[in-house]
Design a protein around this motif. Structure first.
Motif, PDB file in Angstrom:
ATOM      1  N   SER A 156       6.021   7.362   4.642  1.00 54.61           N
ATOM      2  CA  SER A 156       5.621   6.120   4.010  1.00 54.61           C
ATOM      3  C   SER A 156       5.206   6.323   2.560  1.00 54.61           C
ATOM      4  O   SER A 156       4.882   5.360   1.882  1.00 54.61           O
ATOM      5  CB  SER A 156       4.474   5.498   4.793  1.00 54.61           C
ATOM      6  N   SER A 157       5.224   7.556   2.100  1.00 51.03           N
ATOM      7  CA  SER A 157       4.802   7.817   0.723  1.00 51.03           C
ATOM      8  C   SER A 157       5.899   7.415  -0.265  1.00 51.03           C
ATOM      9  O   SER A 157       7.061   7.262   0.089  1.00 51.03           O
ATOM     10  CB  SER A 157       4.461   9.289   0.542  1.00 51.03           C
ATOM     11  N   SER A 158       5.500   7.270  -1.492  1.00 49.37           N
ATOM     12  CA  SER A 158       6.440   6.906  -2.553  1.00 49.37           C
ATOM     13  C   SER A 158       7.494   7.994  -2.738  1.00 49.37           C
ATOM     14  O   SER A 158       8.671   7.696  -2.907  1.00 49.37           O
ATOM     15  CB  SER A 158       5.664   6.685  -3.841  1.00 49.37           C
ATOM     16  N   ARG A 163      10.066   7.847   0.118  1.00 50.03           N
ATOM     17  CA  ARG A 163      11.021   6.736  -0.038  1.00 50.03           C
ATOM     18  C   ARG A 163      12.034   7.038  -1.124  1.00 50.03           C
ATOM     19  O   ARG A 163      13.211   6.710  -0.997  1.00 50.03           O
ATOM     20  CB  ARG A 163      10.274   5.453  -0.351  1.00 50.03           C
ATOM     21  N   THR A 164      11.591   7.698  -2.188  1.00 49.68           N
ATOM     22  CA  THR A 164      12.508   8.053  -3.272  1.00 49.68           C
ATOM     23  C   THR A 164      13.532   9.065  -2.789  1.00 49.68           C
ATOM     24  O   THR A 164      14.726   8.939  -3.086  1.00 49.68           O
ATOM     25  CB  THR A 164      11.719   8.634  -4.462  1.00 49.68           C
TER      26      THR A 164
END
Length: 54
Positions: A31-33, A36-37
């Motif tokens: 769920s971290s940025s 996702r990247t």
């Protein structure tokens, strides 16, 4: 000596990118940025890997 360090650093960077892109994740989507990247980049890279249609 600088050239050797540049070659080794490039090789390590390519290995890390290979692991992040090619190896499938072991657990649920992060769920971290950063997670996702990385998932978006994987999707972008794999989108172009379609077998040729005959």
């Amino acid at each position: 000596m600088e050239v050797l360090l540049l070659v080794v650093g490039s090789w390590l960077l390519l290995n890390v990118l290979y692991v992040l892109i090619v190896v499938p994740p072991r657990k649920a989507k992060p769920s971290s940025s950063l997670g996702r990247t990385i998932d978006a980049f994987r999707h972008f890279v794999r989108r172009g890997r379609r077998p040729p249609s005959s």
